[in-house]
Scaffold this motif. Structure first.
Motif, PDB file in Angstrom:
ATOM      1  N   ARG A 223       0.809  -1.221   0.000  1.00  0.00           N
ATOM      2  CA  ARG A 223       0.000   0.000   0.000  1.00  0.00           C
ATOM      3  C   ARG A 223       0.846   1.277   0.000  1.00  0.00           C
ATOM      4  NH1 ARG A 223      -5.153  -0.187   0.297  1.00  0.00           N
ATOM      5  NH2 ARG A 223      -5.393   1.831   1.354  1.00  0.00           N
ATOM      6  N   VAL A 224       1.890   1.254  -0.815  1.00  0.00           N
ATOM      7  CA  VAL A 224       2.673   2.470  -1.021  1.00  0.00           C
ATOM      8  C   VAL A 224       1.771   3.508  -1.689  1.00  0.00           C
ATOM      9  CG1 VAL A 224       4.575   3.446  -2.370  1.00  0.00           C
ATOM     10  CG2 VAL A 224       4.896   1.322  -1.092  1.00  0.00           C
ATOM     11  N   ASP A 225       1.942   4.764  -1.323  1.00  0.00           N
ATOM     12  CA  ASP A 225       1.109   5.829  -1.871  1.00  0.00           C
ATOM     13  C   ASP A 225       1.633   6.324  -3.215  1.00  0.00           C
ATOM     14  OD1 ASP A 225      -0.713   6.173   0.484  1.00  0.00           O
ATOM     15  OD2 ASP A 225       1.191   6.648   1.465  1.00  0.00           O
ATOM     16  N   LEU A 226       2.894   6.736  -3.214  1.00  0.00           N
ATOM     17  CA  LEU A 226       3.535   7.279  -4.404  1.00  0.00           C
ATOM     18  C   LEU A 226       4.962   6.744  -4.477  1.00  0.00           C
ATOM     19  CD1 LEU A 226       2.413  10.942  -3.720  1.00  0.00           C
ATOM     20  CD2 LEU A 226       1.512   9.558  -5.580  1.00  0.00           C
ATOM     21  N   ALA A 227       5.453   6.560  -5.695  1.00  0.00           N
ATOM     22  CA  ALA A 227       6.832   6.087  -5.858  1.00  0.00           C
ATOM     23  C   ALA A 227       7.389   6.617  -7.164  1.00  0.00           C
ATOM     24  CB  ALA A 227       6.897   4.563  -5.833  1.00  0.00           C
ATOM     25  N   VAL A 228       8.701   6.755  -7.205  1.00  0.00           N
ATOM     26  CA  VAL A 228       9.397   7.193  -8.410  1.00  0.00           C
ATOM     27  C   VAL A 228      10.585   6.267  -8.630  1.00  0.00           C
ATOM     28  CG1 VAL A 228       8.715   9.592  -8.054  1.00  0.00           C
ATOM     29  CG2 VAL A 228      10.913   8.801  -7.184  1.00  0.00           C
ATOM     30  N   GLY A 229      11.074   6.270  -9.852  1.00  0.00           N
ATOM     31  CA  GLY A 229      12.269   5.469 -10.118  1.00  0.00           C
ATOM     32  C   GLY A 229      12.835   5.795 -11.482  1.00  0.00           C
ATOM     33  N   CYS A 230      14.109   5.484 -11.662  1.00  0.00           N
ATOM     34  CA  CYS A 230      14.743   5.664 -12.964  1.00  0.00           C
ATOM     35  C   CYS A 230      14.701   4.345 -13.719  1.00  0.00           C
ATOM     36  CB  CYS A 230      16.169   6.163 -12.803  1.00  0.00           C
ATOM     37  SG  CYS A 230      17.287   4.953 -12.082  1.00  0.00           S
ATOM     38  N   THR A 231      15.068   4.390 -14.996  1.00  0.00           N
ATOM     39  CA  THR A 231      15.005   3.181 -15.820  1.00  0.00           C
ATOM     40  C   THR A 231      16.340   2.830 -16.460  1.00  0.00           C
ATOM     41  OG1 THR A 231      14.352   4.461 -17.778  1.00  0.00           O
ATOM     42  CG2 THR A 231      12.579   3.619 -16.375  1.00  0.00           C
ATOM     43  N   TYR A 232      17.384   3.596 -16.153  1.00  0.00           N
ATOM     44  CA  TYR A 232      18.671   3.355 -16.824  1.00  0.00           C
ATOM     45  C   TYR A 232      19.619   2.492 -16.013  1.00  0.00           C
ATOM     46  CZ  TYR A 232      19.451   7.686 -14.140  1.00  0.00           C
ATOM     47  OH  TYR A 232      19.484   8.647 -13.157  1.00  0.00           O
ATOM     48  N   LYS A 233      19.207   2.037 -14.838  1.00  0.00           N
ATOM     49  CA  LYS A 233      20.055   1.157 -14.039  1.00  0.00           C
ATOM     50  C   LYS A 233      19.691  -0.304 -14.331  1.00  0.00           C
ATOM     51  CE  LYS A 233      21.016   4.447 -10.286  1.00  0.00           C
ATOM     52  NZ  LYS A 233      20.471   5.686 -10.879  1.00  0.00           N
ATOM     53  N   TYR A 234      19.005  -0.943 -13.415  1.00  0.00           N
ATOM     54  CA  TYR A 234      18.689  -2.365 -13.584  1.00  0.00           C
ATOM     55  C   TYR A 234      17.672  -2.626 -14.693  1.00  0.00           C
ATOM     56  CZ  TYR A 234      21.110  -2.873  -9.111  1.00  0.00           C
ATOM     57  OH  TYR A 234      22.047  -2.841  -8.101  1.00  0.00           O
ATOM     58  N   LEU A 235      16.974  -1.587 -15.164  1.00  0.00           N
ATOM     59  CA  LEU A 235      16.011  -1.767 -16.251  1.00  0.00           C
ATOM     60  C   LEU A 235      16.633  -1.545 -17.620  1.00  0.00           C
ATOM     61  CD1 LEU A 235      12.765  -0.198 -14.738  1.00  0.00           C
ATOM     62  CD2 LEU A 235      13.605  -2.550 -14.615  1.00  0.00           C
ATOM     63  N   ASN A 236      17.892  -1.106 -17.660  1.00  0.00           N
ATOM     64  CA  ASN A 236      18.696  -1.077 -18.896  1.00  0.00           C
ATOM     65  C   ASN A 236      18.107  -0.214 -20.008  1.00  0.00           C
ATOM     66  OD1 ASN A 236      20.468  -3.315 -17.826  1.00  0.00           O
ATOM     67  ND2 ASN A 236      18.546  -4.427 -17.992  1.00  0.00           N
ATOM     68  N   GLY A 237      17.462   0.903 -19.629  1.00  0.00           N
ATOM     69  CA  GLY A 237      16.800   1.722 -20.629  1.00  0.00           C
ATOM     70  C   GLY A 237      17.699   2.665 -21.404  1.00  0.00           C
ATOM     71  N   GLY A 238      18.957   2.794 -20.996  1.00  0.00           N
ATOM     72  CA  GLY A 238      19.885   3.662 -21.711  1.00  0.00           C
ATOM     73  C   GLY A 238      20.140   4.952 -20.972  1.00  0.00           C
ATOM     74  N   PRO A 239      21.249   5.630 -21.284  1.00  0.00           N
ATOM     75  CA  PRO A 239      21.618   6.855 -20.555  1.00  0.00           C
ATOM     76  C   PRO A 239      20.528   7.918 -20.656  1.00  0.00           C
ATOM     77  CG  PRO A 239      22.912   6.606 -22.576  1.00  0.00           C
ATOM     78  CD  PRO A 239      22.198   5.315 -22.366  1.00  0.00           C
ATOM     79  N   GLY A 240      20.097   8.400 -19.485  1.00  0.00           N
ATOM     80  CA  GLY A 240      19.077   9.435 -19.460  1.00  0.00           C
ATOM     81  C   GLY A 240      17.689   8.975 -19.856  1.00  0.00           C
ATOM     82  N   SER A 241      17.453   7.672 -19.881  1.00  0.00           N
ATOM     83  CA  SER A 241      16.119   7.186 -20.246  1.00  0.00           C
ATOM     84  C   SER A 241      15.090   7.708 -19.251  1.00  0.00           C
ATOM     85  CB  SER A 241      16.097   5.656 -20.305  1.00  0.00           C
ATOM     86  OG  SER A 241      16.512   5.089 -19.075  1.00  0.00           O
ATOM     87  N   PRO A 242      13.849   7.880 -19.689  1.00  0.00           N
ATOM     88  CA  PRO A 242      12.857   8.529 -18.827  1.00  0.00           C
ATOM     89  C   PRO A 242      12.557   7.745 -17.563  1.00  0.00           C
ATOM     90  CG  PRO A 242      11.818   7.586 -20.773  1.00  0.00           C
ATOM     91  CD  PRO A 242      13.291   7.508 -20.992  1.00  0.00           C
ATOM     92  N   ALA A 243      12.246   8.486 -16.526  1.00  0.00           N
ATOM     93  CA  ALA A 243      11.891   7.888 -15.241  1.00  0.00           C
ATOM     94  C   ALA A 243      10.397   7.563 -15.225  1.00  0.00           C
ATOM     95  CB  ALA A 243      12.242   8.857 -14.123  1.00  0.00           C
ATOM     96  N   TYR A 244       9.889   7.157 -14.069  1.00  0.00           N
ATOM     97  CA  TYR A 244       8.467   6.829 -13.972  1.00  0.00           C
ATOM     98  C   TYR A 244       7.916   7.288 -12.632  1.00  0.00           C
ATOM     99  CZ  TYR A 244      10.401   2.816 -11.447  1.00  0.00           C
ATOM    100  OH  TYR A 244      11.103   2.020 -10.570  1.00  0.00           O
TER     101      TYR A 244
END
Length: 415
Positions: A223-244
């Motif tokens: 039951r987390v309310d809000l969360a953010v994260g990047c996508t270029y680390k373990y999700l391998n989205g590429g340098p500066g790939s958009p966050a969520y």
């Protein structure tokens, strides 16, 4: 875990090498390594920038030459550009334990932290004027939270994650915490801390940059309310790939973004002067999304097809255990100290070693093909990405680390 100086053991080098090969031979994720563009070195910096999946360049070429070059403006509809932020968010959702319709992809982590913290204090309502922030956080979270506090008339209260329970009170509006500490790799108690925040009547905001794609998160379950994260680390989205940005479904109707851009309008092409927010996770959008980076990320997420996050977590723990064992066996006593918790329940997917000679040591490691990173002044940080790092990599990295330490005199901080 208290810091413990590593000590040498009698484990023969050959035994560790043989064990590594056997572990790799039985690793159910071993085949995933072929999906990435890797050289003969040991890449242990995927917790800063994930490796390139080999199929991504061809997919990006299609985006550039066909979707943009030929279809041009038609691609917003015909190639699905307009719906990409929510579509890709739904692909990330299972990796962080969220149902569809709660994650929108776009902007940077910093921008999404700003949206989330301001929205959190607005959800909390009047009568609460404090924002608790992880005192050990990655700097940008603290900077952004302070700006959000100034905007909303709140007060920032820096607090160590271990002290959150004591700091919570009737004045607490929101709490911003990191799931995994970027420097030490310590995994914080997301379920327990979220429950405590709720018991105090506050809103929990989590930064998942160093946990998403490395271990189960359970956003909905806990039951987390809000969360953010990047996508270029373990999700391998590429340098500066958009966050969520994750907005729990129960909060979406009242999610009040401080950045109400035209992309989150209920009728974005109506071009009306007044702002009316869209329904659902679309409220987290701001301006025109970065389509090339967005679709690069979408292609990269293919490497997760058929992968269980639980299997990734099991390998992550086994890898970091084995690396620590090899370091203990190979490295002379007293040269490095692990600041990463030994307990699995408190460990992310990296190992941080305190070393007085960290800067010259990391430089020489990289020269020999072992790529980790340095956190000044004295931390050697090694990230273990289970989709492409193997046990032989872990053994080789520890062995080369010992060789480098033998060459760098104790006390040599210049190199």
């Amino acid at each position: 875990m208290s810091e413990n100086t590593t000590t040498t053991t009698t484990a023969p080098t050959e035994n560790l090498r043989e064990r590594a090969l056997k572990l790799d031979a039985t690793d159910p994720l071993a085949g995933r390594r072929a999906l990435f563009a890797l050289d003969d070195g040991v890449y242990l910096d995927g917790n800063s920038l994930g490796a390139l999946p080999v199929h991504v360049p061809a997919r990006v070429q299609d985006v550039l030459t066909r979707q943009w070059g030929e279809l041009r403006i038609r691609s917003w509809d015909e190639s699905g550009w307009w719906t990409a932020p929510e579509r890709i968010g739904d692909r990330i959702a299972p990796l962080v334990g969220a149902a569809a319709g709660q994650i929108v992809v776009g902007d940077s982590t910093s921008v999404n932290v700003f949206k989330a913290v301001v929205a959190a204090v607005r959800i909390a309502g009047e009568g609460r004027d404090e924002i608790l922030v992880d005192a050990t956080t990655f700097p940008t979270d603290g900077y952004i939270a302070s700006a959000a506090a100034r905007l909303t008339g709140h007060r920032i209260v820096p607090v160590a994650p271990a002290d959150v329970l004591a700091a919570l009170g009737p004045r607490t509006a929101a709490v911003l915490l990191n799931h995994v500490d970027y420097r030490s790799g310590r995994l914080h108690d997301l379920p327990g801390l979220t429950a405590a925040v709720h018991a105090a009547g506050a809103v929990a905001v989590w930064d998942l940059c160093h946990s998403a794609g490395a271990l189960p998160v359970g956003l909905d379950e806990h039951r987390v309310d809000l969360a953010v994260g990047c996508t270029y680390k373990y999700l391998n989205g590429g340098p500066g790939s958009p966050a969520y940005l994750y907005v729990a479904e129960r909060h979406q109707a009242v999610f009040d973004s401080p950045l109400p851009g035209w992309n989150s309008h209920a009728d974005p092409f109506g071009m009306t002067a007044g702002y009316a927010p869209a329904d659902g996770s679309v409220r987290g959008r701001v301006g025109t999304p970065d389509i090339v980076s967005m679709l690069t990320l979408e292609a990269a997420l293919d490497v997760w097809d058929g992968v269980s996050v639980d299997a990734v977590r099991a390998k992550s723990l086994a890898l970091t255990d084995f690396f620590l064992e090899c370091v203990e066996a190979y490295v002379p006593a007293g040269r490095v100290v692990s600041v990463t918790p030994a307990a699995h329940a408190e460990r992310g997917s990296q190992v941080a070693l305190r070393c007085a000679e960290a800067e010259p040591v990391m430089r020489r490691l990289i020269e020999r093909g072992v790529v980790g990173d340095l956190r000044r002044p004295d931390v050697l940080r090694f990230g273990f990405t289970p989709l492409y790092v193997g046990f032989a990599d872990a053994e080789r990295a520890a062995r080369i680390l010992a060789d480098v330490l033998a060459e760098v005199p104790a006390g040599d901080t210049v190199g």
